[in-house]
Scaffold this motif. Structure first.
Motif: not given
Length: 149
Positions: A44-54
């Motif tokens: 799950q990520r919003n269109e502008d969310d490129y946060s690292p996988i955790t």
């Protein structure tokens, strides 16, 4: 497959308790020792969310306090006793994930990386490339990365 108590202690609480009380068992085809397997998973990520996988991206239905919306074919009617709902799904085929998760999907992104034995046991179904991974509570998933679009 019954596993020893020391191994049970590595799992998140919800799975650990079910295994210790012998309310569920991992499937007979589960592998505890295996070579790394390249897999793909929707996160799950919003269109502008490129946060690292955790590790948060790798929580089972029950770790999230959820129950499956609909029962996939070939799985148990009793979610609580089906060990697959205590693991997380990924696939060896990227196109299968894209199809199942209706990509492009504005609320999901594709992650890829290796399911590895240091992270927990796995079961691979070769007929469809599905990998169910029962992660240890301290599993390192930092090797998974978001795919470039």
């Amino acid at each position: 497959m019954q596993i020893d108590e020391n191994l049970c202690m590595k799992f998140p609480e919800v799975l650990k308790q079910k295994l210790l009380k012998r309310e569920i068992e991992l499937p007979d085809l589960v592998q505890i020792e295996y070579e790394p397997i390249l897999t793909y998973r929707a996160v799950q990520r919003n269109e502008d969310d490129y946060s690292p996988i955790t590790r948060e991206d790798f929580k089972s239905y029950f770790e999230l306090g959820k129950t499956p919306k609909k029962r996939p074919r070939g799985t148990s009617e009793d979610f609580l006793s089906d060990p697959h709902y205590y693991g997380v799904s990924s696939f060896m085929n990227k196109e299968l994930v894209e199809m199942k998760m209706k990509f492009p999907n504005p609320k999901k992104k594709m992650a890829s990386g290796y399911v590895h034995m240091e992270g927990g046991p796995q079961e691979t179904k070769l007929e469809n490339g599905h990998v169910c991974w029962w992660l240890y509570k301290e599993a390192d998933v930092s090797g998974f990365k978001l795919e470039k679009e």
